[in-house]
Design a protein around this motif. Sequence first.
Motif, PDB file in Angstrom:
ATOM      1  N   LEU A  16      33.946  94.125 -83.232  1.00  0.00           N
ATOM      2  CA  LEU A  16      35.536  94.523 -83.611  1.00  0.00           C
ATOM      3  C   LEU A  16      36.148  94.734 -82.408  1.00  0.00           C
ATOM      4  N   PHE A  17      35.579  95.266 -81.169  1.00  0.00           N
ATOM      5  CA  PHE A  17      36.035  95.894 -79.965  1.00  0.00           C
ATOM      6  C   PHE A  17      35.509  95.241 -78.817  1.00  0.00           C
ATOM      7  N   SER A  18      34.890  94.035 -79.044  1.00  0.00           N
ATOM      8  CA  SER A  18      34.241  93.367 -77.795  1.00  0.00           C
ATOM      9  C   SER A  18      34.751  93.102 -76.742  1.00  0.00           C
ATOM     10  N   ASP A  19      36.074  92.866 -76.949  1.00  0.00           N
ATOM     11  CA  ASP A  19      37.024  92.284 -75.794  1.00  0.00           C
ATOM     12  C   ASP A  19      37.285  93.334 -74.763  1.00  0.00           C
ATOM     13  N   GLU A  20      37.514  94.739 -75.093  1.00  0.00           N
ATOM     14  CA  GLU A  20      38.099  95.736 -74.662  1.00  0.00           C
ATOM     15  C   GLU A  20      37.220  96.817 -74.330  1.00  0.00           C
ATOM     16  N   LYS A  38      33.882  92.640 -72.460  1.00  0.00           N
ATOM     17  CA  LYS A  38      34.322  91.728 -71.447  1.00  0.00           C
ATOM     18  C   LYS A  38      35.121  92.366 -70.361  1.00  0.00           C
ATOM     19  N   ARG A  39      35.756  93.338 -70.811  1.00  0.00           N
ATOM     20  CA  ARG A  39      36.789  94.209 -69.713  1.00  0.00           C
ATOM     21  C   ARG A  39      36.055  95.091 -68.976  1.00  0.00           C
ATOM     22  N   ILE A  40      34.997  95.933 -69.387  1.00  0.00           N
ATOM     23  CA  ILE A  40      34.282  96.772 -68.732  1.00  0.00           C
ATOM     24  C   ILE A  40      32.943  96.945 -69.047  1.00  0.00           C
ATOM     25  N   ASP A  41      32.219  97.193 -67.767  1.00  0.00           N
ATOM     26  CA  ASP A  41      30.636  97.086 -67.960  1.00  0.00           C
ATOM     27  C   ASP A  41      30.020  98.121 -67.042  1.00  0.00           C
ATOM     28  N   LEU A  42      29.508  99.337 -67.614  1.00  0.00           N
ATOM     29  CA  LEU A  42      28.926 100.430 -66.645  1.00  0.00           C
ATOM     30  C   LEU A  42      27.471 100.151 -66.588  1.00  0.00           C
ATOM     31  N   LYS A  43      27.249  98.860 -67.076  1.00  0.00           N
ATOM     32  CA  LYS A  43      25.672  98.459 -66.758  1.00  0.00           C
ATOM     33  C   LYS A  43      24.323  99.643 -67.040  1.00  0.00           C
ATOM     34  N   PRO A  78      36.177 103.288 -62.303  1.00  0.00           N
ATOM     35  CA  PRO A  78      36.798 104.244 -63.196  1.00  0.00           C
ATOM     36  C   PRO A  78      36.853 103.805 -64.576  1.00  0.00           C
ATOM     37  N   TYR A  79      36.433 104.933 -65.398  1.00  0.00           N
ATOM     38  CA  TYR A  79      36.553 104.386 -66.789  1.00  0.00           C
ATOM     39  C   TYR A  79      37.341 105.583 -67.521  1.00  0.00           C
ATOM     40  N   HIS A  80      37.910 105.161 -68.822  1.00  0.00           N
ATOM     41  CA  HIS A  80      38.183 106.274 -69.899  1.00  0.00           C
ATOM     42  C   HIS A  80      37.294 106.101 -71.044  1.00  0.00           C
ATOM     43  N   GLY A  81      36.778 107.303 -71.268  1.00  0.00           N
ATOM     44  CA  GLY A  81      35.833 107.513 -72.503  1.00  0.00           C
ATOM     45  C   GLY A  81      36.014 108.396 -73.544  1.00  0.00           C
ATOM     46  N   MET A  82      35.446 107.994 -74.666  1.00  0.00           N
ATOM     47  CA  MET A  82      35.567 109.065 -75.682  1.00  0.00           C
ATOM     48  C   MET A  82      34.139 108.982 -76.315  1.00  0.00           C
ATOM     49  N   ILE A  99      33.889 103.143 -74.450  1.00  0.00           N
ATOM     50  CA  ILE A  99      34.199 103.067 -73.172  1.00  0.00           C
ATOM     51  C   ILE A  99      35.028 102.107 -72.887  1.00  0.00           C
ATOM     52  N   SER A 100      36.540 102.326 -72.403  1.00  0.00           N
ATOM     53  CA  SER A 100      37.473 101.341 -71.872  1.00  0.00           C
ATOM     54  C   SER A 100      37.942 101.432 -70.714  1.00  0.00           C
ATOM     55  N   PRO A 101      38.641 100.378 -69.997  1.00  0.00           N
ATOM     56  CA  PRO A 101      39.037 100.287 -68.861  1.00  0.00           C
ATOM     57  C   PRO A 101      40.170 101.381 -68.466  1.00  0.00           C
ATOM     58  N   ALA A 102      40.081 101.932 -67.291  1.00  0.00           N
ATOM     59  CA  ALA A 102      40.975 102.898 -66.830  1.00  0.00           C
ATOM     60  C   ALA A 102      41.998 102.208 -65.783  1.00  0.00           C
TER      61      ALA A 102
END
Length: 214
Positions: A16-20, A38-43, A78-82, A99-102
């Motif tokens: 549902l959220f794989s793009d962002e 696809k937008r963020i990967d903290l590895k 950097p990232y924004h997380g909840m 985890i989403s891009p900042a």
Amino acid sequence: MQKLSFPTLLDVIGELFSDEISIAVANTEEYIYYRRSKRIDLKIKPGDPIKEGTIAYKAITSGQKVSEFINRDIYGIPYHGMAVPFHHNDKLEGCVLAISPAYTEGKSVVTIKVSDGWKPIPFEVVRYLETKERKTHIFAEEYAGTHSNTLHEFEYILPREYFIRCHRSFIVNVNHIKQIYPDTHSTFYLEMNNGARIPVSQSYSSYFRKLLGF
């Protein structure tokens, strides 16, 4: 219906959220599940310990929901997380993370290195960025130069309403695409308004199609 396993259920939710948004699950000591977007990967890998200062660490130590910006010191980006902690029999078991891009706001130019110094270039006139020979090359309407940032770093600086990653070596400004042509293996390539032809790789093609609506 057969009972879904825990990882399978998370994979379905992740679609549902794989793009962002990347999704992670941790117990009180380490990560037990991670799905990159696809937008963020903290590895992150299952088994990696929870680092102090991360969203997971703050949620587990406080026992409460945490939502905030985390700078690049921990994971390099950097990232924004909840993070939301979960309990079993009133005992804290771990947390689930989104985890989403900042995105950097308040900046409207990229400063490139040219032959006789540096040139600030407004975002809107940048046509595309290309990584080659271990450098990031920036091509604008009247200038071309280099920058020390990687494409991965530029993904968090450039405004996403204009710029899309279409290949491991390219980010393009959609306002400078003249036409899109089909290519082999269900991919396509872009003709820019300066005549440059830029490939869209298979790994980015569905995301690219979704953002441009075709």
